[in-house]
Every structure is written in structure tokens, then in C-alpha cells.
Design an enzyme around this catalytic site. Sequence first.
Site: not given
Ligand code: SAH
Length: 346
Positions: A91, A104, A111, A115, A118, A335
Site C-alpha cells: 500500500e 506514505c 511486517c 506490534c 498494527c 496501516c
Molecule cells: N515500523 C515503523 C514504520 C511503520 S508504522 C514504525 O513502527 O514506526 C508507522 C506508524 O503507524 C507507527 O507510529 C505505528 O505505530 C502507527 N500505527 C500502527 N498501527 C496503528 C493503529 N492501529 N492506529 C494508529 N497508528 C498506528
Amino acid sequence: MNDIFGCNLAELKEALADYKVPAYRARQIAEWMYQKGARSFDDMTNLPKNLRAALSGAFSIREPRVKDRLDSADGQTTKFLLEFADGTAVETVLMRHSYGNSVCVSTQAGCNMGCAFCASTLHGMARNLTTGEMLAQVMTVEEMLREQDGHVNTIVIMGSGEPLMNYDAVLGFIRLMHEPYVLNLGYRNITLSTSGIVPGMYRLAEEGLPISLSVSLHAPNQELRATLMPIARKYPLTDVIEAADHYADVTKRRVTYEYILIDHVNDGEEQARELIRLLQGKLASVNLIPINPVVERNLMRPAPARIDAFERILSRHHLTVTVRREMGTDIQAACGQLRNRHLQGK
Ligand code: SAH
């Protein structure tokens, strides 16, 4: 076939060495690929015909294709699903802000950081993306904007994937966008976001590039952070903060800490105070991100009053703080959501 999209000038010259072409041809080919949208050597009308034929037999150009495109109802956000030659899809999101057009970019298909909040990590990681596959994401958006007399103004490396786990390809991508024969984009207009891969953060500081660094913090202490982000067990909070301080020191650039607000998980008054103690006096700012809810895991968005209260505590203690405005929820721009739908459809 070898895809030369993503090669810098030196790499192009090397790839062309066997064809005994003058050096200026490499630059012409670069301009065709990166500025004039050529998708085949036949498009490159200032190359001799026999050379075009020879190169066509040896190299391909920019294999990614747009598989799906969604526009948000307000017209501010456009999401693309790009598919590569091997069927992998990622994406890319265009966000039209008052200060310019931001793209973006994804750095991995899926990934494996795991987390809890995510969507990108739900199916694990398929593979790293190449420099060319990252650049193709930006060029897809740039070409669409050009038709409307616009341009890509800023890049956020915040799509799916952990950029510092795909370090060389990501750095190649960042440097390539800066080249005059590509986008001539200033390094200051590029932001890289990491979950806190400490060795990568130090390595990035040594590159001497003034790109902006964002660190996904999401919790003010190690214990809570480790429950949300498994990678925190490998790279503890204190080490991440030290690496971010070092980055700010070396580059003189303010580090942004991203902090997803999750209802009754990390959004309490006590956590706000802990966050202040952690970051006070640093060259840093905090970006609060009300979570895109993950209903399956019971991670919900706090009520607006709780978000406001959290923000107020931080700003009262002179932390620079912003709350991220939500964009494109109606087109699953959060995301990894569009890619997951694509995977489910397969
Ligand atoms: N791996 C890198 C970049 C990708 S995530 C990182 O962790 O920074 C990019 C951003 O999107 C991160 O801050 C991540 O925590 C956020 N993100 C992921 N899932 C999310 C969600 N459900 N709601 C809001 N932000 C989210």
C-alpha cells in the site's frame, strides 16, 4: 529479467557497461525512467533503435502495477495498492495537506515486528521491498499529481514494514529521491519512522543526511512498551531514547515521538506525567495518534475528552505536542488494512 528501475547513475553505468554506450546515455535513460515516466526502452526516442532493441532484451523497467485505487470522500486521501511481478502487493497513501502533498511509503510487504495495535503485522512479513519498488510507489503518485499540476512535496516512510530492518534498500531509496535526475527532493522533506531498531538509528545518524526521524514510542515505560511492541524486549526503552538523543545531537534535528493513544492502556494522567519525565528538556516533540481501533484485541480509541486531557498535560509542561488528524478512514487507509483485504481475497 533484471529490472533497472531503482538504479542510481553509477549502477546504471555499470549495468550498461557491456553495451559499450557513451556515459551520457545512462543519464538519458535515468531521466526517461525517473522524470518522463518511460515504462519501456521503446519510449526512449533519443536512443538509437538498435540500442533500444538490445536493452529491451536484457532489462525490464518498473514492473509494479497499480492494482487498486481508492479515493476518500473528501478528496484528500488516495490509497494505491501496487502489485509487483511476484504477486506481492503493498500500500501507498497520498495525503493532500494544506502544506503540500505527502506520500506514505511501505518498505516491506507486511511486517514482523508484531506490534499489538498494527494491521500490517497480522500476516507476518512476506519480504523486503527493493529500492525500485519503493521509488515506484512515489512515482505512481507523482505521475498522478503531475496531471493536476501538482508534485510530491514530502515523503513519510511510515507505511507497512520496519525501514531500519531493510536498511540498504531504504537508504538507496532516500538518496535516489534526492538526485537531480529523479525528484530533487530535499532530505528535510523526508521522514523515517522506526519502532526503535537501535543499531539502525546509530547507523542512520552517521549517514550525515538531514532527514527527520520519528520514533514509535507508544508507552512511557519499558514494561508497558514491551507488552505493546515485542521489539522492545530486544531494544529497551532507555537504549532507544539514547539513540534518538544521539540522532538529534548529530543532525541538530528534532526527533518526533509517535504515541498512539489507546483507551485505558496508555492514555492516563500518570502516563502523561511519566512521558514528561522521560522527554523533558530534549530536542523532541510528541505526535499523539488516536488509535485506529483493533476491535479483535480490544484496543479502542479514547473519548475526545481523554485525548484533550492527555495533550493538555504535555503542553502545560512545555513539551511540543500535536494530535494527528485522521485521514482516509473511509478508504481503509489505516496501516495495512487494504493489503489485508487483498490477501483475504486471494
Ligand atoms: N515500523 C515503523 C514504520 C511503520 S508504522 C514504525 O513502527 O514506526 C508507522 C506508524 O503507524 C507507527 O507510529 C505505528 O505505530 C502507527 N500505527 C500502527 N498501527 C496503528 C493503529 N492501529 N492506529 C494508529 N497508528 C498506528
